[in-house]
Design a protein around this motif. Structure first.
Motif, PDB file in Angstrom:
ATOM      1  N   LEU A 192       0.997  -1.137  -0.099  1.00  0.00           N
ATOM      2  CA  LEU A 192       0.026   0.025   0.000  1.00  0.00           C
ATOM      3  C   LEU A 192       1.083   1.103   0.063  1.00  0.00           C
ATOM      4  O   LEU A 192       1.951   1.282   0.665  1.00  0.00           O
ATOM      5  N   PRO A 193       0.472   2.320  -0.952  1.00  0.00           N
ATOM      6  CA  PRO A 193       1.407   3.735  -0.770  1.00  0.00           C
ATOM      7  C   PRO A 193       1.472   4.068   0.642  1.00  0.00           C
ATOM      8  O   PRO A 193       0.084   3.952   1.293  1.00  0.00           O
ATOM      9  N   PRO A 194       2.352   4.547   1.390  1.00  0.00           N
ATOM     10  CA  PRO A 194       2.280   5.024   2.740  1.00  0.00           C
ATOM     11  C   PRO A 194       1.767   6.307   2.812  1.00  0.00           C
ATOM     12  O   PRO A 194       1.609   7.045   1.805  1.00  0.00           O
ATOM     13  N   ARG A 204       9.802   6.306   5.040  1.00  0.00           N
ATOM     14  CA  ARG A 204      10.917   6.248   4.002  1.00  0.00           C
ATOM     15  C   ARG A 204      11.237   4.789   3.941  1.00  0.00           C
ATOM     16  O   ARG A 204      11.888   4.318   2.868  1.00  0.00           O
ATOM     17  N   SER A 205      10.505   3.942   4.929  1.00  0.00           N
ATOM     18  CA  SER A 205      10.750   2.390   4.710  1.00  0.00           C
ATOM     19  C   SER A 205       9.582   1.824   3.744  1.00  0.00           C
ATOM     20  O   SER A 205       9.469   0.639   3.326  1.00  0.00           O
ATOM     21  N   GLY A 206       8.802   2.666   3.221  1.00  0.00           N
ATOM     22  CA  GLY A 206       7.793   2.304   2.322  1.00  0.00           C
ATOM     23  C   GLY A 206       6.352   2.034   3.128  1.00  0.00           C
ATOM     24  O   GLY A 206       5.452   1.456   2.711  1.00  0.00           O
ATOM     25  N   ARG A 207       6.320   2.278   4.506  1.00  0.00           N
ATOM     26  CA  ARG A 207       5.113   1.903   5.269  1.00  0.00           C
ATOM     27  C   ARG A 207       4.470   3.070   5.891  1.00  0.00           C
ATOM     28  O   ARG A 207       4.963   4.247   5.911  1.00  0.00           O
ATOM     29  N   LEU A 228       2.876  18.302  11.402  1.00  0.00           N
ATOM     30  CA  LEU A 228       2.186  17.039  10.577  1.00  0.00           C
ATOM     31  C   LEU A 228       2.316  17.682   9.030  1.00  0.00           C
ATOM     32  O   LEU A 228       2.650  16.870   8.122  1.00  0.00           O
ATOM     33  N   ARG A 229       2.252  18.881   8.845  1.00  0.00           N
ATOM     34  CA  ARG A 229       1.968  19.442   7.367  1.00  0.00           C
ATOM     35  C   ARG A 229       3.726  19.313   6.999  1.00  0.00           C
ATOM     36  O   ARG A 229       3.668  18.850   5.780  1.00  0.00           O
ATOM     37  N   THR A 230       4.391  19.779   7.565  1.00  0.00           N
ATOM     38  CA  THR A 230       5.717  19.855   7.149  1.00  0.00           C
ATOM     39  C   THR A 230       6.094  18.477   6.980  1.00  0.00           C
ATOM     40  O   THR A 230       7.087  18.143   6.166  1.00  0.00           O
ATOM     41  N   LEU A 231       5.919  17.596   7.837  1.00  0.00           N
ATOM     42  CA  LEU A 231       6.314  16.367   7.834  1.00  0.00           C
ATOM     43  C   LEU A 231       5.991  15.660   6.568  1.00  0.00           C
ATOM     44  O   LEU A 231       6.592  14.881   5.629  1.00  0.00           O
ATOM     45  N   ALA A 232       4.536  15.623   6.304  1.00  0.00           N
ATOM     46  CA  ALA A 232       3.761  14.972   4.942  1.00  0.00           C
ATOM     47  C   ALA A 232       4.306  15.568   3.776  1.00  0.00           C
ATOM     48  O   ALA A 232       4.698  14.842   2.818  1.00  0.00           O
ATOM     49  N   VAL A 249       3.995  12.401   1.095  1.00  0.00           N
ATOM     50  CA  VAL A 249       2.884  11.455   1.301  1.00  0.00           C
ATOM     51  C   VAL A 249       1.429  12.064   1.541  1.00  0.00           C
ATOM     52  O   VAL A 249       1.699  13.326   2.399  1.00  0.00           O
ATOM     53  N   PRO A 250       0.425  11.453   1.529  1.00  0.00           N
ATOM     54  CA  PRO A 250      -0.905  12.079   1.894  1.00  0.00           C
ATOM     55  C   PRO A 250      -0.737  12.306   3.448  1.00  0.00           C
ATOM     56  O   PRO A 250      -0.248  11.336   4.066  1.00  0.00           O
TER      57      PRO A 250
END
Length: 548
Positions: free
Chosen positions: A356-358, A435-438, A455-459, A464-465
């Motif tokens: 699944l896309p992370p 970053r591990s794809g999860r 959270l916004r900065t992280l995403a 990723v969504p």
């Protein structure tokens, strides 16, 4: 000496110890023999006697009687850490004047055996899995048990070397060298070259990560052979999540080589997650990693776990290849060859894309609004770990997750400056996982706009969504929950005495912080399943029935 230990003397020993007459009174009614590439196990109704084959495979040497005795003694001592009541001691194997081998005191000592209690096969993890009875509760308890074990395992400068980039690279290259003459019986030449290329290039790219793990104390004298068929659950306690370490027995750690037994704890847990994948249960493998990461507060393992799963799969492929080469039984050879090919191909899948896309899912709300319940349910459906503020804060403070930090609101460990550091660490851990794809689930109050801006900065940095699940419940319901929580031992420090202060300083979500799709408000007085069905319309869950 034959490389598989198949000599006239050893085969006679095997035949003799398969007879009930070879055992002390009261003699067993029958003896079952199970053979691996390095030992024979003789199983009676209540006991097991394990004899090591007289072999030298390079990475292990049982070629002399004295070496086998020392290996038996080491096996008993080392396995007391996870199976103290099972390993009963070392007993001599005698040969009487008529040439028969036996386990009662008469004749010349010609070998040694590890004496163990026999545990019920039906309680073994692989047996439970085959019957469809290995549940998420089993996996959660097992992850906690192994995390507790790793925390107790010894480490030292010498042990830490086993996890160094040099040592790991040496082990990987030895695998390729030892399998080179025969691996093309099991995989194509291009496939074999791709496994080697990927593992070695991963090591070269990630050398600083291995060095950081080595410096950080994550290399320990662990188990070294964590597999489903070494794990047993007591049926009387195995379904109780309230007793995390009780009722679990793990056998057969590596005794013949500290170099192969010691390593990064990630390598240890990756052996078990790889075995679950090999058995077609990717869902349980990801659940195991998620529960282990949370129990050990070790989310950095996600940066290396795909490599270690590939490495462990290759080791299992090599062992199966050796078994196929050593046996003369066509059925054993066929099973071993199939296992070798399956594991070599699994090693090739180390760089596989995520199923699944992370996504990043943050679950927030006021104290006792039901955040952790929703976060845990989401994590199960996403196959994702939960990174929560309560455990992260206490790990940063150097205290146990269930220790109370009983301080006034927003003081000491809850001072805004400390809380900012906690949220930064939440974001850092989440980044490693994604970053591990999860996917990752964050569990914190996110009570201020500044905390939600993290959270916004992280995403955006991860591309990723993002979803922000805001948990809501009437204040009276929250107070009732806090009254009940005061009677229990738990992770959260939220309590009735600080509830009003918290509410007063909580900042509501403003327009523009999230778009309509990202912000999902849920009423936690509703059943969890109802909430999950609603969330599934926005967040893509692990498809029901998808296991491999």
């Amino acid at each position: 000496m034959a490389p598989n230990g198949d000599t006239p003397d050893s085969r006679k020993l095997e035949r003799d110890l398969a007879r009930p007459e070879a055992y002390p009174l009261p003699r067993p009614g029958a003896v079952e023999v199970r053979e691996t590439h390095i030992s024979w196990a003789f199983l009676t109704e209540g006991d097991v006697y394990k004899v090591k084959k007289p072999i030298d495979l390079g990475f292990l040497d049982f070629s002399t009687l004295e070496k086998r005795r020392r290996a038996c003694e080491a096996e008993v001592v080392l396995n007391e850490r996870l199976a103290a009541s099972v390993y009963l001691g070392v007993v001599p194997v005698h040969r009487s004047s008529d040439g028969h081998h036996h386990l009662y005191p008469d004749g010349e000592v010609v070998d040694w055996a590890v004496h163990m209690l026999r545990l019920p096969d039906e309680c073994r993890a692989d047996s439970l899995l085959a019957r469809g009875q290995l549940s998420s509760v089993h996996i959660a308890r097992l992850a906690q048990h192994i995390a507790d074990f790793h925390a107790r395992c010894t480490t030292s400068e010498a042990i830490a070397e086993a996890g160094s980039i040099c040592a790991v690279t040496q082990n990987v290259r030895e695998n390729f060298t030892s399998t080179a003459p025969a691996i093309r019986r099991f995989v194509l030449g291009d496939e074999a070259r791709e496994i080697e290329r990927w593992q070695l290039s991963f090591l070269a790219r990630n050398a600083p990560r291995f060095e950081a793990r080595q410096r950080g104390g994550f290399v320990r004298d662990g188990h070294g052979d964590l597999r489903l068929d070494h794990v047993y659950f007591d049926p009387f306690v195995s379904t109780s999540p309230a007793i995390p370490g009780q009722g679990i027995t793990i056998l057969d750690c590596i005794e013949f080589s500290e170099r192969l037994r010691a390593g990064d704890v990630c390598s240890d847990i990756a052996f078990l997650s790889m075995d679950l994948i090999a058995h077609g249960r990717v869902d349980l493998a990801e659940a195991l990693l998620a529960h282990y990461a949370r129990a050990s507060n070790d989310y950095d393992l996600y940066a290396l776990v795909d490599f270690y799963e590939s490495y462990r799969a290759y080791v299992r492929g090599k062992v199966a290849m050796l078994r196929a080469q050593a046996s003369t039984d066509p059925r054993v050879v066929e099973d071993a060859e199939q296992a070798a090919r399956r594991h070599f191909l699994l090693a090739l899948a180390g760089a596989r894309p995520a199923l699944l896309p992370p996504v990043v899912v943050a679950v927030g709300g006021v104290i006792a609004s039901g955040k952790s319940t929703i976060a845990d349910a989401l994590a199960e459906r996403l196959g994702a770990p939960v990174v929560d503020a309560d455990r992260t804060r206490k790990a940063m403070m150097g205290v146990a997750s269930t220790d109370r930090l009983d301080v006034p609101a927003f003081e000491g460990p809850y001072d805004p400056r400390v809380t900012a550091e906690v949220y930064a660490e939440l974001a850092r851990c989440a980044g490693v996982v994604v970053r591990s794809g999860r996917s990752v689930v964050l569990d914190a109050s996110f009570r201020t706009r500044e905390q939600r801006a993290v959270l916004r900065t992280l995403a955006e940095s991860l591309h990723v969504p993002l979803f922000f699940v805001e948990c809501r419940a009437p204040a009276g319901v929250c107070r009732q929950r806090l009254e009940r929580r005061a009677l229990e031992r738990g992770v959260s420090d939220g309590r009735l005495a600080i509830f009003d202060d918290f509410i007063a300083r909580a900042e509501s979500v403003e327009p523009g912080e999230f778009n309509e799709r990202e912000h999902i408000a849920v009423d936690t007085t509703r059943p969890v399943e109802t909430t999950m069905r609603a969330l599934s319309e926005r967040v893509r869950f692990w498809p029901r029935g998808l296991v491999a």
